[in-house]
Enzyme design. Structure first.
Site, PDB file in Angstrom:
ATOM      1  N   GLY A 244      24.984   9.990 -30.317  1.00 24.79           N
ATOM      2  CA  GLY A 244      24.666  10.681 -29.173  1.00 24.79           C
ATOM      3  C   GLY A 244      25.009   9.916 -27.802  1.00 24.79           C
ATOM      4  N   ALA A 245      25.256   8.844 -27.877  1.00 27.51           N
ATOM      5  CA  ALA A 245      25.606   8.003 -26.431  1.00 27.51           C
ATOM      6  C   ALA A 245      26.824   8.373 -26.020  1.00 27.51           C
ATOM      7  CB  ALA A 245      25.211   6.373 -26.940  1.00 27.51           C
TER       8      ALA A 245
ATOM      9  N   GLY B 100       0.747  -1.374  -0.050  1.00 30.60           N
ATOM     10  CA  GLY B 100       0.009   0.092  -0.095  1.00 30.60           C
ATOM     11  C   GLY B 100       0.848   1.179  -0.070  1.00 30.60           C
ATOM     12  N   GLY B 101       0.478   2.232   0.677  1.00 26.07           N
ATOM     13  CA  GLY B 101       0.909   3.719   0.607  1.00 26.07           C
ATOM     14  C   GLY B 101       2.485   3.088   1.341  1.00 26.07           C
TER      15      GLY B 101
END
Lengths: 699, 545
Positions: free
Chosen positions: B443-444, B208-209
């Site tokens: 770009g890498a 849960g939370g």
């Protein structure tokens, strides 16, 4: 001195007399020699030949496959020629490529090493056509001795002792069974073109005889391209002893004593020594003389080896003659002082033999361990592959010689023989050579591949071996359930435990040695004692460790072990004194959570160390479930599946073959461990599999 | 009786509150006036009783149950993780104040969490350990208050917080009080982020939370087979989506370390996890005001690593293991890998160089050729940012053929996620050392700690190739429709498949022999130890999330 420099060291005898390695190497001053020699091989043997050539001032040419572009032999040679892709069938075995390399580089002679083309008459003949000298015997001799049937006829004619058997080729499995019954079981079925344990099997009954014929002939076909098979009486509990001979083109020949090669697995040698503790001078002379008789009978004119089987009554029988430089030649060199490669080059050049029989001594004792990249816990050695991430040969120890063709960073690949190194030690006596071997093996650092040092280390200290009481059955007899690793004595267990505890304490101290963490004051007082529990071999030992004057005092029960603080996590090999006595250990792995893998007396022991209170809590931890291996068939090593003989739904019986895995040119029959139904078949014929891959699953 | 004995055991083991001490003090009080003596004695008894109760948590039965599950109790965990005798407890008497559902009748001193501080190998840290034996470790207002208190203290002095999670979730009886508690913790997690290291070790359920607190911390570790993290458990999943799934499949250690990337590493069991957590902790500085720790180092800083000369295969498409390179250069070959089973095409983890902690990042040619994809970018980015936040120098080994192409990646937002890694490297002001071992394409190349992103020293091995793309692709563009493409390719390779184009432009500082890599890095780290670099003032950057 120049000649020994290449090994970086010299030989010491017990009298601390400095000797050069080839102290007895003879030649005639100023005699002509080849100017350039091509070595048609790879790995350690190529390096071995190059070393002698360098010593003699001969230029060398290496040939190499694409995979070997960074190999040591390639870089050692003056010139190098690439002869094709990685598989040997496309490179080292391709005659035309090598012949072209010979032509292109202008080499005057070719040394073939062992294996590959070393016993190929066509190759020798092709070189002869080109006017290039083949460093080895003439092709007629190769041919005569290479054919096992022919060689037997010649040997028999030369009055060499023979084993009972069938004089001719076995036609098929049924013929094989018939012959076996005539000779009487046990019988040995082997390929005429065989060698090195490939294409060779023993049968004790008709059923095994058929299987042996089938598997061996298949293996022979794939390894040598020749599936002709022989059959002969199998001598139980024999020794394998061989004689090194040296001949020239002028009809002269001498024998260079024997080599004891009985320690074998699957008919492949693991450990050799010279001389043999079993051979007396009279027997040595008889064997040597017969070996030279045979050599002369075939017009032999180079270095060669005549192999004999020896029974417990010191009867010896001719096995075969190897017409090449043998893997284990270094031990002969060590006790005779002769550089066999040099002498091969000399006879190749046509020089007369420089030795009379009286010039060949038995000087001291030499041992050779074949260090292989293989897992000794599986069938005494299943090939493994990998990259040598750490590799240090024990050359700092006097009287150690390492013949290898690899170095740190080298790759042990599936394409070639998995041998890492021939580790040779020398001593004035067998005991001295053995003691040196113990230190050498313990100091040998190999990381990145599984290796057989655990087994080697165990053999050389095992009492029957130390007593010299060995046969070719040694491994099966000594380790009937397979090799399980070093069995520690009570004292050894405690020493190892004390060492491990000291390692733990040291690690704890280093963990507190922060130098720049002062903003929040650290708790600076260092612990000085620990109560620990050491887990080794499924046993827990409680002990106390205290630091005292650069020592760790480890108390186990009543006994206190003083472990010197020479512990370093940075050096792979540690020499640590326990109560003043030196112990060589290797920390092969730190697994985190104070779990170590420590190599001690050859074997790697997983050891886990915990604070006593932590150990108490650890008892609550659940056992992890491990894979039930009885319901699966795993690939024991990386390789290619030659066949898969079952499919889903088949019922199989315990021990039934489900697949054949070919690796390193060996066919391995994989069987199921229990009867059942096949649930899953994960691979098919031709697939490449990795070690540990699940091939077949049972329901 | 048995319970009291165990409590005493725990007491004596903790060495802090020895019963003996308490008894002695108690004896010294005896000469005081009778009435107040009576009172003092009764208070003393109450204190002892409460402390004993607090040490026992949910009681003997529940402790046994915890052990049967192969789990340790909250206190056992704390004592095991911290240096012996160093634990100082806070709020052992704090109780919940819920009165609904008859809760006032069920109170445990200290409630369902043990909090305090202690040392690990002599260095301070704050710790909370949820106690599953008390209300299933559920989070009450009191529970939250205790955690918040030690977090506040940790922030005040600048020391890490380690949370040992083992909790069934919110204390349902308390309603919104419990939810408020979670949020109070979340807020502190966020405030502390980048100020002090925060580590979560999940040692039981965390659902849960509650899962968001570990998610907000720097590191989430799990224990195999006994820990679970999920938003909603299998039952709810079944009722909402009709999926059949086990706890282990939904949120076990394997799932989160190899599929979701929620957890950074998993350990075999409680003991293993806590011991290794100690080793991990030693890599970290206590806060962002501290330098990366330096420890004694016995491995020569200038050690040659001959094996590295041949680690990169000659064939430029053949794989090798970048971990061989990392272990080769690291002190004692020790490397603590982070997320070893997730996005394996990039390798991240901690090591030491000449005793100093460094963060190691490397493309892994063994997996997917070492390309950058969504998962690898996110994994790398988070690691780089942690190192930058806590003054840990970065050493990057580059062998990257580029970003992974394809619809899968584009639809998944590789542009957005790839930008995270780029952002992280560009923003980082810690010492950045880069070694290009082989490919640095496109770009890498820029992304992987290049000179252009303020790399401090950038090296190339002789096998390095820095180019916009591989030969085949490049040639098909440069010589579109050209006839002799093989020749063109050869020309391209000759020109670009070597370190020179980068070296002549100063984009790499030197071409080094691989065997000297350790020496070079150690030298540079010494020089860069005094590096001062600040980014322009801003409220915070707007990272492409």
């Amino acid at each position: 001195v120049a000649n020994t420099q290449q090994y970086g060291r010299s030989i010491y005898t017990s009298g601390a007399r400095l000797k050069q390695m080839y102290w007895n190497d003879k030649s005639v001053e100023g005699e002509p020699m080849f100017e350039k020699v091509l070595i048609a091989n790879r790995g350690e043997i190529a390096c071995r030949v190059i070393k002698t050539c360098r010593r003699l001032g001969i230029k060398t040419v290496a040939v190499h496959s694409e995979a070997d572009s960074m190999a040591v032999h390639k870089r050692m040679a003056d010139e190098a020629v690439c002869i094709g892709p990685a598989p040997t069938s496309q490179s080292y075995l391709v005659m035309d490529n090598i012949l072209k390399a010979v032509k292109d580089t202008g080499a005057q002679a070719v040394h073939p090493g062992y294996g590959f083309l070393s016993e190929n008459t066509k190759f020798a003949a092709a070189l002869a056509d080109m006017g290039v000298q083949f460093i080895g015997p003439n092709s007629k001799a190769i041919h005569a001795m290479g054919d096992k049937i022919e060689s037997k006829r010649i040997a028999s004619a030369a009055k060499v002792n023979m084993i009972p058997g069938h004089d001719g080729v076995v036609q098929d499995a049924e013929h094989c069974v018939k012959l076996a019954n005539e000779i009487g079981y046990p019988v040995m079925v082997k390929a005429t073109a065989g060698g090195g344990g490939k294409g060779m099997r023993i049968a004790w009954n008709d059923k095994e005889c058929r299987t042996a014929f089938r598997l061996s002939s298949q293996e022979a076909a794939s390894s040598f391209g020749d599936d002709r098979m022989l059959i002969e009486k199998f001598i139980d509990n024999p020794r394998h002893i061989e004689i090194q001979v040296l001949c020239d083109k002028h009809g002269n020949g001498v024998w260079l004593n024997e080599r004891e090669c009985s320690i074998q697995r699957r008919n492949q040698k693991v450990l050799e020594e010279a001389p043999s503790s079993f051979v007396d001078p009279v027997m040595r002379k008889k064997m040597g003389d017969q070996a030279v008789q045979l050599a002369k009978a075939v017009g032999y004119d180079s270095a060669g080896t005549v192999e004999f089987l020896v029974d417990s009554q010191k009867n010896f029988y001719f096995l075969e003659m190897n017409t090449r430089l043998q893997v284990e030649h270094p031990i002969t060199e060590m006790i005779t002082g002769i550089d066999i490669v040099h002498q091969m080059l000399r006879s190749g050049k046509g020089h007369e033999l420089a030795y009379k029989q009286a010039d060949v001594p038995v000087d001291g004792w030499a041992l050779e361990c074949r260090v292989y990249a293989e897992d000794p816990y599986k069938n005494f050695g299943m090939p493994s592959i990998g990259r040598l991430t750490k590799y240090i040969e024990p050359l700092h120890i006097p009287n150690v010689r390492c013949d290898s063709g690899i170095q740190e960073g080298s790759q042990i690949s599936i394409y070639y023989d998995p041998m890492i190194c021939k580790l040779v030690t020398y001593g004035a006596s067998r005991t001295e050579a053995l003691n040196t071997m113990v230190t050498a093996l313990d100091s040998y650092v190999i990381k990145g591949v599984t290796h057989n040092i655990p087994l080697l280390r165990d053999i050389i200290t095992e009492k029957t071996f130390v007593a010299g009481d060995i046969t070719t059955k040694y491994l099966q007899k000594t380790f009937p359930d397979g090799f399980q690793g070093k069995v520690l004595s009570e004292t050894e267990k405690h020493e190892l435990t004390a060492l491990a505890a000291a390692l733990y304490a040291k690690e704890q101290l280093i963990a507190r040695s922060f130098k720049n963490q002062s903003r929040i004051p650290m708790k600076t007082e260092l612990p000085t004692s620990w109560k620990l529990e050491v887990h080794l071999n499924n046993e827990d030992v409680k002990l106390n460790v205290t630091t005292k004057d650069n020592k760790f005092e480890v108390q186990i029960g009543e006994r206190v072990y003083k472990v010197a603080d020479t512990i370093s996590f940075s050096t792979p090999l540690m020499d640590i004194k326990v109560d003043g006595q030196s112990h060589l250990i290797q920390l092969t792995e730190r697994l985190g959570g104070n779990r170590y893998r420590i190599r001690y007396h050859g074997t790697v022991f997983p050891i886990s160390i915990m604070d006593e209170q932590v150990a108490q809590l650890n008892d609550y931890m659940p056992e992890k479930v491990t894979l039930d291996t009885s319901t699966v068939v795993l690939a024991p090593m990386p390789g290619v599946l030659k066949s898969v003989s079952v499919s889903v739904g088949d019922s199989v019986a315990e021990g039934q073959e489900v697949a054949v895995l070919e690796a390193m040119k060996m066919q391995n029959s994989l069987v199921v461990a229990k009867s059942g139904k096949i649930k899953k078949v994960n691979y098919k014929m031709g697939d490449t599999v990795d070690e540990g891959d699940i091939l077949v699953e049972l329901e | 009786m048995a319970a009291a004995r165990i409590a005493r055991n725990v007491l004596s083991r903790s060495n802090v509150f020895s019963l003996q001490n308490i008894v002695n003090k108690h004896a010294r009080c005896c000469s005081v006036v009778a009435g107040s003596t009576q009172h003092a004695l009764s208070v003393k008894r109450r204190i002892d009783k409460a402390r004993e109760a607090s040490l026992l948590g949910g009681g003997q039965k529940r402790i046994e149950k915890q052990h049967q599950k192969g789990k340790l109790t909250a206190r056992e965990r704390v004592n095991l993780m911290l240096d012996p005798g160093s634990f100082v407890e806070y709020d052992a008497f704090l109780e919940h104040d819920c009165t609904d559902f008859n809760m006032q009748k069920e109170k445990y001193p200290g409630d369902s969490v043990v909090t305090g501080r202690g040392t690990i190998n002599g260095r301070m840290c704050f710790v909370f350990s949820q106690d599953f034996t008390v209300f299933g470790g559920s989070l009450s207002g009191a529970h939250a208050k205790k955690i918040c208190k030690i977090m506040d203290q940790a922030m005040l002095v600048g020391a890490p917080v380690i949370g040992l999670n083992d909790s069934g979730g919110a204390r349902i009886q308390e309603g919104v009080e419990s939810l408020a508690g979670y949020a109070d913790i979340f807020q502190r997690n966020v405030n502390a982020s980048g100020v002090i290291p925060q580590i979560s070790l999940i040692m039981g359920p965390c659902a849960g939370g509650a899962v968001y607190s570990p998610a907000l911390t720097d590191w989430t570790f799990m224990v195999k087979d006994t820990s679970y993290l999920f938003i909603t458990g299998p039952d709810v999943v079944k009722s909402v989506t009709n999926e059949d799934v086990t706890q282990e499949q939904l949120g076990g250690a394997k799932t989160h370390t190899s599929v979701s990337g929620v957890a950074h590493r998993a350990f075999d069991n409680d003991v293993d996890a806590l011991l290794q957590l100690r080793e991990f902790f030693d890599f970290l500085p206590l806060s962002n005001q501290d330098p990366a720790p330096i420890r004694d180092c016995y491995d020569p800083w200038d050690r040659m690593v001959p094996g590295l000369d041949t680690v990169v295969p000659l064939e430029s498409t053949a794989a090798y293991d970048i971990i061989d390179v990392i272990q080769g250069v690291a002190d004692d070959s020790q490397f603590f890998e982070i997320m070893p089973s997730y996005a394996k095409n990039i390798v991240t983890g901690f090591a030491r160089m000449n005793g100093r902690t460094v963060g190691m990042v490397g493309n892994q040619p063994k997996v997917a050729a070492g390309c950058l994809d969504i998962n690898a970018s996110v994994k790398g980015a988070r690691f780089v940012r942690f190192c930058d936040a806590f003054n840990i120098p970065l050493v990057t080994f580059v062998d990257v053929p580029g970003f992974l192409p394809g619809t899968n990646q584009e639809y998944g937002g590789i542009i957005r996620h790839g930008a995270k890694l780029l952002f992280a490297y560009a923003e980082a002001t810690v010492p950045k050392i880069t070694v290009i071992t082989r490919k640095a394409y496109g770009g890498a190349y820029d992304v992987m700690s290049s000179k252009h992103l303020r790399g401090d020293t950038n090296y190339a091995w002789p096998t390095a190739e820095v180019a916009v793309m591989g030969a085949k692709g490049a040639v098909s563009i440069i010589f579109r429709g050209g006839k002799d493409q093989a020749k063109n390719e050869a020309e391209y390779i000759e020109k670009f498949a070597n370190p020179f184009p980068a070296a002549v432009r100063g984009f790499v500082d030197d071409i080094i022999e691989p065997r000297t890599t350790r020496k070079q890095i150690c030298q540079d780290l010494d020089v860069l130890a005094s590096k001062r670099l600040e980014n322009p003032w801003k409220k915070h950057a707007n990272m492409p999330l």
